[in-house]
Design an enzyme around this catalytic site. Structure first.
Site, PDB file in Angstrom:
ATOM      1  CG  HIS A   1      10.321 -24.637  11.829  1.00  0.00           C
ATOM      2  ND1 HIS A   1      10.425 -24.499  13.188  1.00  0.00           N
ATOM      3  CD2 HIS A   1      11.507 -25.165  11.425  1.00  0.00           C
ATOM      4  CE1 HIS A   1      11.611 -24.926  13.603  1.00  0.00           C
ATOM      5  NE2 HIS A   1      12.293 -25.336  12.545  1.00  0.00           N
TER       6      HIS A   1
ATOM      7  NE  ARG B   1       4.716 -29.845  14.551  1.00  0.00           N
ATOM      8  CZ  ARG B   1       5.921 -29.871  15.119  1.00  0.00           C
ATOM      9  NH1 ARG B   1       6.837 -28.998  14.774  1.00  0.00           N
ATOM     10  NH2 ARG B   1       6.199 -30.773  16.031  1.00  0.00           N
TER      11      ARG B   1
ATOM     12  CB  CYS C   1       0.948  -2.424   4.610  1.00  0.00           C
ATOM     13  SG  CYS C   1       0.680  -3.370   6.123  1.00  0.00           S
TER      14      CYS C   1
ATOM     15  CG  ASP D   1      -0.368   0.216   2.525  1.00  0.00           C
ATOM     16  OD1 ASP D   1       0.867   0.339   2.607  1.00  0.00           O
ATOM     17  OD2 ASP D   1      -1.127   0.283   3.519  1.00  0.00           O
TER      18      ASP D   1
ATOM     19  NE  ARG E   1       9.989 -30.930  14.696  1.00  0.00           N
ATOM     20  CZ  ARG E   1      11.205 -30.665  14.228  1.00  0.00           C
ATOM     21  NH1 ARG E   1      11.766 -31.474  13.350  1.00  0.00           N
ATOM     22  NH2 ARG E   1      11.863 -29.597  14.639  1.00  0.00           N
ATOM     23  CG  HIS E   2       8.708 -28.446  10.458  1.00  0.00           C
ATOM     24  ND1 HIS E   2       8.421 -27.908  11.690  1.00  0.00           N
ATOM     25  CD2 HIS E   2      10.023 -28.759  10.480  1.00  0.00           C
ATOM     26  CE1 HIS E   2       9.519 -27.883  12.426  1.00  0.00           C
ATOM     27  NE2 HIS E   2      10.501 -28.410  11.725  1.00  0.00           N
TER      28      HIS E   2
ATOM     29  CB  THR F   1       1.898  -2.461  10.910  1.00  0.00           C
ATOM     30  OG1 THR F   1       0.762  -2.993  10.213  1.00  0.00           O
ATOM     31  CG2 THR F   1       1.555  -1.128  11.562  1.00  0.00           C
ATOM     32  N   GLY F   2       2.854  -4.057   8.202  1.00  0.00           N
ATOM     33  CA  GLY F   2       2.931  -5.432   7.702  1.00  0.00           C
ATOM     34  C   GLY F   2       1.809  -6.304   8.232  1.00  0.00           C
ATOM     35  CB  ILE F   3      -0.353  -5.988  11.197  1.00  0.00           C
ATOM     36  CG1 ILE F   3       0.846  -5.995  12.143  1.00  0.00           C
ATOM     37  CG2 ILE F   3      -1.512  -6.780  11.817  1.00  0.00           C
ATOM     38  CD1 ILE F   3       0.631  -5.215  13.443  1.00  0.00           C
ATOM     39  N   GLY F   4      -1.756  -5.598   8.507  1.00  0.00           N
ATOM     40  CA  GLY F   4      -2.984  -5.674   7.706  1.00  0.00           C
ATOM     41  C   GLY F   4      -2.777  -6.464   6.426  1.00  0.00           C
TER      42      GLY F   4
ATOM     43  NE  ARG G   1       3.245   4.346   7.743  1.00  0.00           N
ATOM     44  CZ  ARG G   1       1.946   4.380   7.482  1.00  0.00           C
ATOM     45  NH1 ARG G   1       1.075   3.841   8.322  1.00  0.00           N
ATOM     46  NH2 ARG G   1       1.505   4.970   6.382  1.00  0.00           N
TER      47      ARG G   1
HETATM   48  C1  RB5 Z   1      -2.070   2.636   6.405  1.00  0.00           C
HETATM   49  O1  RB5 Z   1      -2.131   3.859   7.049  1.00  0.00           O
HETATM   50  C2  RB5 Z   1      -1.811   1.527   7.403  1.00  0.00           C
HETATM   51  O2  RB5 Z   1      -2.944   1.300   8.157  1.00  0.00           O
HETATM   52  C3  RB5 Z   1      -1.374   0.263   6.700  1.00  0.00           C
HETATM   53  O3  RB5 Z   1      -0.240   0.535   5.931  1.00  0.00           O
HETATM   54  C4  RB5 Z   1      -1.008  -0.901   7.575  1.00  0.00           C
HETATM   55  O4  RB5 Z   1      -0.147  -0.501   8.592  1.00  0.00           O
HETATM   56  C5  RB5 Z   1      -2.122  -1.710   8.078  1.00  0.00           C
HETATM   57  O5  RB5 Z   1      -1.957  -2.744   8.737  1.00  0.00           O
END
Ligand code: RB5
Length: 149
Positions: free
Chosen positions: A98, A136, A65, A8, A132-133, A67-70, A109
């Protein structure tokens, strides 16, 4: 080796650095966007890369992105995808060995480009250990099947 990449707006700069790094090594890349710094929605790019990787059109995907989380959560909704968010090299080789991770996700960020490139190299050079992996991973696949229509 062929790598699909997506991001993104928060991941654009780091994704471009990763693409140059891979191309300098002679690794084939395809960029699925976004291409501008304009605000956009990370699931739109996660699904493009995730579907290509799940269909085995690419060896691996890389998603970035803020955080990489979304972007990793979204990619992991596609059956067959095992996207791993990594901020250190230990996790990067462990998730290949694994989890047979097929997508590497970053938070632009969260970590700097130097560490990100080390993580990319570590991830791409590590190999799945099976055994074993694999058992899983088969159980992860069974969960996907249980909740698929
Ligand atoms: C965008 O502002 C931000 O929310 C996205 O890049 C990311 O961090 C979401 O997980």
């Amino acid at each position: 080796m062929r790598i699909a990449l997506g991001c993104d707006h928060g991941g654009l700069e780091l994704k471009n650095i990763i693409i140059k790094h891979l191309e300098d090594k002679g690794i084939e890349t395809k960029d699925f966007g976004t291409d501008t710094a304009e605000s956009c929605d990370y699931p739109d790019y996660a699904i493009k890369v995730a579907e290509e990787v799940a269909a085995k059109k690419f060896d691996f995907g890389i998603l970035v992105c803020g955080t990489g989380i979304g972007i990793s959560i979204a990619a992991n909704k596609v059956p067959g995808v095992r996207a791993a968010l990594c901020s250190d090299t230990f996790s990067a080789h462990a998730t290949r060995q694994h989890n047979d991770a097929n997508i590497l996700a970053f938070g632009a960020r969260v970590i700097g480009p130097g560490l990100a490139l080390d993580i990319v190299d570590t991830f791409l050079n590590a190999e799945f250990e099976g055994g074993r992996h694999q058992t899983r991973i088969d159980k992860i696949t069974a969960i996907e099947k249980k909740y698929s229509k």
